[in-house]
Design an enzyme around this catalytic site. Structure first.
Site, short mmCIF file in Angstrom:
data_model
loop_
_atom_site.label_atom_id
_atom_site.label_comp_id
_atom_site.label_asym_id
_atom_site.label_seq_id
_atom_site.Cartn_x
_atom_site.Cartn_y
_atom_site.Cartn_z
CD GLU A 188 -2.49 25.30 -31.53
OE1 GLU A 188 -2.88 26.48 -31.66
OE2 GLU A 188 -1.33 24.96 -31.28
CG HIS A 208 -12.31 16.70 -32.89
ND1 HIS A 208 -12.51 16.88 -31.54
CD2 HIS A 208 -11.05 17.13 -33.14
CE1 HIS A 208 -11.41 17.38 -30.99
NE2 HIS A 208 -10.50 17.54 -31.94
#
Length: 288
Positions: free
Chosen positions: A99, A34
């Site tokens: 999320e 990420h």
């Protein structure tokens, strides 16, 4: 059943950890991906390039790569390069960037957060051809990346209904983490139904589990549970799915996941004694 382990996110001798796990006979090494994650870690593609250079057998897993942040062309170039560097040892975990990590990374690369799911599906549509070096039309223009490489197995991350649908459509494996045995079993049944609707065989199942074996203070386990709740997991479920206790108890937990339909476990040690934890995981693997 195959068993792998996660590498430290940063601040450790990754070469030593990788060679240690390979020497113990474990199947695979895993690293997260990420741009701006909840917990900081190094770039997975560079970590795996380093590990590929100092190992010969152990597989290299993304847990999981987020192609919508990179775009499919760059993701495919990096995947193909790692296949060449590693001798086709990549296990391509893929996710939409859940999320829990927030929207900062998506703003940084100019991709709308709300489009991450659709962009992940679009990337999975074209990644196999891009990695293999076949012509693909992107943004109205044909693209062919060279040199092509073997497309690695795709493991679709996530425990949601959307992840199951994506795994059934695109995946070789479904890859949930921090899920109870009953959720694995029900997911396996649903996955088979969804895959059949696409005319595909049911994907395999890889399950990520948090692990702390041996004499571990309760405060350390409590800290890990709090961290898992930051990812949206209810506390009671987090406590249920953490694997603690003896090697024999861990072997029983791993075997129960295998009985539920898992083909692979990715153990995620969370204590400071990572070398010892990986040794205990390897012992539990043999004891299954």
């Amino acid at each position: 059943m195959d068993v792998g382990v996660t590498l430290p996110g940063h601040g450790a001798d990754l070469v030593a950890h990788a060679q240690h796990a390979e020497g113990l006979g474990l199947e695979s090494l895993w690293h997260g991906d990420h741009l701006i994650p909840v917990n900081p870690f190094l770039d997975a593609t560079l970590v795996h390039a380093t590990v590929a250079a100092v190992t010969t057998r152990i597989k290299l897993g993304f847990g999981v790569l987020v192609p919508a942040l990179r775009g499919p062309a760059w993701a495919a170039k990096q995947i193909a390069t790692l296949q060449h560097l590693s001798g086709d040892r990549v296990l391509l975990g893929v996710g939409s960037g859940g999320e829990a990590h927030g929207e900062a990374a998506w703003h940084a690369v100019g991709v709308p957060f709300a489009e991450r799911g659709a962009r992940t599906d679009a990337a999975l549509e074209v990644l196999p051809r891009l990695v293999r070096g076949e012509p693909v039309e992107l943004h109205g223009e044909p693209v062919a990346l060279r040199p092509g490489a073997t497309m690695p197995p795709v493991l679709v991350g996530g425990g949601t209904a959307a992840a199951l649908r994506r795994a059934a459509r695109f995946g070789d494996h479904w890859y949930p983490a921090f899920v109870p045995r009953r959720s694995v079993a029900s997911g396996v049944r649903r996955l088979a139904e969804l895959a059949a609707a696409h005319g595909r065989p049911a994907p395999g199942v890889t399950v990520g589990v948090s692990v702390a074996l041996g004499d571990v203070p309760a405060s350390v386990v409590d800290g890990r549970v709090r961290g898992m709740t930051d990812y949206g997991l209810p506390e009671d479920v987090a406590r249920e799915v953490v694997v603690t206790g003896s090697v024999a108890q861990a072997a029983e937990r791993f075997a129960a996941l295998a009985d539920a339909g898992a083909d692979r476990i990715v153990a995620m040690p969370f204590t400071e004694d990572r070398f010892r934890q990986v040794e205990l995981v390897a012992e539990a693997t043999v004891a299954m």
